[in-house]
Write an enzyme that holds these catalytic residues in place. Structure first.
Site, PDB file in Angstrom:
ATOM      1  N   GLU A 189       0.805  -1.224   0.000  1.00  0.00           N
ATOM      2  CA  GLU A 189       0.000   0.000   0.000  1.00  0.00           C
ATOM      3  C   GLU A 189       0.837   1.273   0.000  1.00  0.00           C
ATOM      4  O   GLU A 189       0.546   2.222  -0.718  1.00  0.00           O
ATOM      5  CB  GLU A 189      -0.950   0.032   1.214  1.00  0.00           C
ATOM      6  CG  GLU A 189      -2.188  -0.833   1.081  1.00  0.00           C
ATOM      7  CD  GLU A 189      -1.946  -2.273   1.510  1.00  0.00           C
ATOM      8  OE1 GLU A 189      -0.836  -2.580   1.990  1.00  0.00           O
ATOM      9  OE2 GLU A 189      -2.872  -3.092   1.376  1.00  0.00           O
TER      10      GLU A 189
ATOM     11  N   HIS B 200     -10.217  -4.706  11.315  1.00  0.00           N
ATOM     12  CA  HIS B 200     -10.906  -4.599  10.025  1.00  0.00           C
ATOM     13  C   HIS B 200     -12.254  -3.907  10.149  1.00  0.00           C
ATOM     14  O   HIS B 200     -13.075  -3.986   9.236  1.00  0.00           O
ATOM     15  CB  HIS B 200     -11.117  -5.987   9.411  1.00  0.00           C
ATOM     16  CG  HIS B 200      -9.865  -6.585   8.847  1.00  0.00           C
ATOM     17  ND1 HIS B 200      -8.835  -7.010   9.637  1.00  0.00           N
ATOM     18  CD2 HIS B 200      -9.475  -6.814   7.566  1.00  0.00           C
ATOM     19  CE1 HIS B 200      -7.868  -7.504   8.872  1.00  0.00           C
ATOM     20  NE2 HIS B 200      -8.225  -7.385   7.613  1.00  0.00           N
TER      21      HIS B 200
END
Lengths: 455, 334
Positions: free
Chosen positions: A189, A258
């Protein structure tokens, strides 16, 4: 010509110092770069280098002297052939004070702080015929339409191409647009976000998909420091037309790492725009607007909504303005302000409240930054009560901002203190029962509204 | 010959033309004089905040600049004044940005660490160590996406080479065969931490090996060596063969920033470098050997001095930005 050597500032905060030692004697030749003295500051002993060539004609401040203000002449440098007499009296001529700016921005702080953001926003309008599609399809259609429209647009992220998207948002895009424009990345990322921002600085228009916004934390430096600030730091030369999108907030039992809402994180940053679609129309219209926007735009999607169907205009040109909220349900007794999946929760709450004879107005924010202050304030002036609903945590959340807007702009119209319904202030637990306890549900909203009528 | 700058043996390498040497000399002297002035203006309080000088490292950016062509992009960290001048940005505009004036490249809103030029394809000027490496990889990505043979030159220090995103970028650039030259300016100290204390890698030029990135270790104090390496790297990138890595062994004479007393190294180390390895003195000796006269060099120095004096003047008379500038350039009008 003789020139004074001034007491230098040797750190961002130094205002005065001590001449610890002269390393050169009067009459000695010095070259640019030679160390001529040592100065003690509050933090360290620093070397002072000559900045010009010449002869040290006079030492005005002997070593050991303390509290010499920055810019005080401390010695005189002579050109070749000059004698000390031509040095003049530098000691007496006071150092030029730093001129203060004609108009101090600080003095104007209160005026400028409230300057309205001048965001040109196209009006929403009636787009006619609709069909029922999922939010997933709406997002894909938006990207496909913009990829067709503009060669500079490309999609990049993990599993976006061959896998067709981790959540199948990019289904079919590789087939239509090829691997030049639908680009799989390794799990990297920080690297691919920086790369996409770099490409955007040259004028390309990347859509960066984060598999979830949680993973964007790895890349948050580039979103904030590189994408959001470069336009300002470059004096307007270098904009960053880029979209960062992915599912945000809680999904279903995926645990604390998450399941979190980043709306207030990104909403805090000048230089970013932030949108959070709820319906299919929101998703399609806002994502198209985000891709066309010449600025970095964060699109906060929601995994649970991906599979839900909503009516969406079929018009090929359909697009929504960023910065405008939508009144999803009109009402006169209380204003409920929500975004993303909480719009559904607020609408459910409104139905329950209707059974009790309370007529709630529900505002779907659509855009978190810029916020549609006008729509919120007008609604509060009509209903005199406000409850904000968000999935994220309460501290410094979007609800805090919404309630403050009502307080600032509609205080005299309020019949009760504005209230916020938020996710509980805990990392999201895994256990089914605990997770359920942590996330806002319509009953919480109903309770918050009831309290407003109790007093 | 004690005390004289060493003159590298050029018998095997291609010599540069007198014109090219003059250009290199002018650029290197310009950077040196510009930075000395910046240090002086900092001392006078006309420049504030952080200010990182390039003095000592001039041969790196100048040698590479000799092979840059129109359209090539460059990007670096906050030790960036040299890169800007070589990219063709004016001394006036850079100095006025240092003093925070309206005439600066960012109209005073960027400062020493944040300057850009769309026109000269200079992409900053970045304050987060290592960030420019993935951004620069993106510049190379854009070159390839647009089908050009332009190259992206990405400068970073040996300190930044400890950042994870550097290797994420190497991987992406090699994977996509991006035309990117990674230039590690190894000046031995990442702020106050010497390279031995910062990395277990004994040879930074090999840091791209896992991804098959070809590389050269180069004497970054020797503009001729830099120029040769740059030529090879440029040809590699322009031919579509992917990224190239250059490790430049260089040295900064000044502290990390203006407020760094540089106590982590011996003064004798700095003096020794200046005396024996100075890139400008070395080039000067080579030029004299090639028959270029002292007068020609003097003329260049005089011209540079005038350029810098003019920049200093401009940087002081240019007004401070209007308070209304606070609210401009936050977003592009949609």
């Amino acid at each position: 010509m003789a020139s004074p050597i001034l007491m230098p500032a040797l750190s961002p905060t130094m205002t005065e110092g001590t001449i610890a030692r002269w390393l050169r004697k009067v009459g000695e030749r010095v070259q640019s770069g030679d160390v001529i003295a040592e100065i003690e500051t509050d933090k360290a002993t620093m070397e002072v280098e000559a900045v010009d060539d010449g002869i040290l004609g006079q030492i005005l401040v002997p070593e050991g002297t303390q509290n010499i203000a920055v810019n005080t002449p401390i010695a005189v440098l002579l050109d070749e052939g000059e004698d000390a007499a031509s040095a003049g009296d530098f000691a007496r001529s006071s150092a030029p004070a730093n001129e203060s700016p004609a108009t101090s921005p600080v003095a104007n702080a209160s005026a400028v702080a409230t300057a309205p953001p001048s965001i040109a926003v196209a009006e929403d309008r009636d787009w006619g015929e609709t069909s029922e599609i999922t939010v997933r399809e709406a997002l894909r259609d938006a990207m496909a339409a913009e990829l067709r429209r503009d060669e500079d647009v490309f999609l990049i992220g993990e599993e976006v191409a061959q896998y067709q998207g981790a959540y199948k948002i990019s289904q079919g895009l590789l087939d239509e647009f090829g691997e030049k424009r639908v680009i799989d990345t390794p799990i990297t990322e920080h690297g691919f976000t920086g790369m996409a921002v770099g490409a955007a600085l040259t004028g390309l228009k990347p859509i960066v998909e984060f598999m979830t916004m949680n993973f964007a934390l790895q890349a948050v430096d580039h979103i904030i420091n590189s994408a959001a600030k470069t336009l300002y730091m470059s004096g307007g030369q270098m904009g960053c037309p880029i979209v960062f999108r992915g599912p945000n907030g809680a999904a279903a039992r995926v645990g604390a790492q998450h399941s979190q809402c980043f709306a207030s994180w990104y909403a805090h940053i000048p230089g970013l725009k932030v949108v959070a679609p709820w319906s299919s129309a929101d998703a399609k219209g806002l994502l198209r607007a985000a891709i066309r926007d010449p600025n970095p735009v964060i699109v906060l999607e929601n995994e649970i909504l991906y599979g839900q169907k909503f009516p969406c205009p079929v018009d090929e040109d359909f697009i929504l303005p960023i910065g405008r909220a939508k009144i999803e349900r009109e009402g006169k007794d209380v204003t409920l302000v929500a975004f993303s999946i909480m719009v559904g929760v607020a609408l459910e709450a409104a139905e329950k409240l209707a059974e009790e004879g309370i007529d709630a107005e529900v505002i779907n924010l659509r855009s978190i930054r810029p916020l549609d202050t006008e729509t919120i304030v007008n609604s509060v002036k009509k209903t005199s009560r406000l409850v904000s609903v968000e999935e994220g945590w309460p501290v410094a959340g979007i609800g805090a901002e919404i309630c403050m807007i009502a307080t600032e702009h509609a205080f005299d119209w309020l019949d009760a203190p504005p209230a916020r319904v938020c996710g509980l202030d805990v990392p999201l637990p895994y256990a089914a029962n605990l997770e359920k306890l942590a996330l806002p549900k319509p009953e919480w909203v109903v309770d918050a509204v009831r309290k407003q009528f109790r007093d | 010959m004690d005390g004289m700058p060493s003159v590298p043996d050029r018998s095997n390498g291609p010599a540069l033309s007198p014109e090219t040497m003059k250009r290199a000399y002018k650029d290197m002297v310009l950077i040196r004089r510009f930075e000395e002035k910046a240090g002086q203006l900092y001392g006078m309080g006309l420049i504030g905040g952080f200010c990182h000088l390039y003095i000592g490292q001039e041969a790196v950016v100048v040698g590479i600049g000799l092979h840059m062509k129109q359209g090539d992009k460059s990007i670096t960290s906050y030790r960036d004044h040299g890169q800007m001048l070589v990219a063709g940005m004016t001394a006036r505009g850079v100095m006025a940005e240092l003093t925070g004036r309206a005439g600066g490249y960012s109209r005073g809103k960027g400062g020493s660490m944040h300057m850009f030029s769309r026109e000269k394809e200079f992409y900053g000027g970045h304050g987060i160590v290592g960030a420019q490496v993935s951004l620069g990889t993106g510049l190379a990505f854009a070159n390839k996406y647009r089908g050009s043979d332009e190259v992206s030159i990405v400068y970073f220090g040996e300190g930044a080479s400890a950042q994870g995103q550097v290797y994420e970028s190497f991987n992406l650039a090699a994977l996509h065969k991006l035309p990117c030259i990674y230039v590690i300016e190894n000046n031995r100290y990442g702020m106050g931490t010497s390279i031995e204390r910062a990395t277990a890698s004994k040879d930074l030029s090999r840091n791209g090996e896992p991804w098959g990135i070809p590389s050269r270790k180069v004497d970054g104090m020797d503009v001729f060596a830099v120029e040769q390496a740059a030529q090879e790297a440029m040809e590699h990138c322009r031919a579509g063969k992917g990224p190239f890595l250059l490790e430049m062994e260089t040295y900064r004479y000044r502290g990390h920033s203006m407020s760094d007393p540089a106590k982590y190294r011996q003064r004798t180390e700095v003096e020794e470098m200046r005396r024996t390895r100075d890139p400008i003195e070395n080039l000067k000796a080579e030029m004299l050997r090639a028959g270029i006269t002292e007068d020609v060099l003097k003329d260049i120095e005089t011209e540079v001095k005038a350029t810098v004096a003019d920049a200093v003047e401009f940087a002081q008379v240019s007004p401070e930005p209007d308070p209304s500038e606070l609210w401009t350039d936050i977003l592009v009008e949609a």
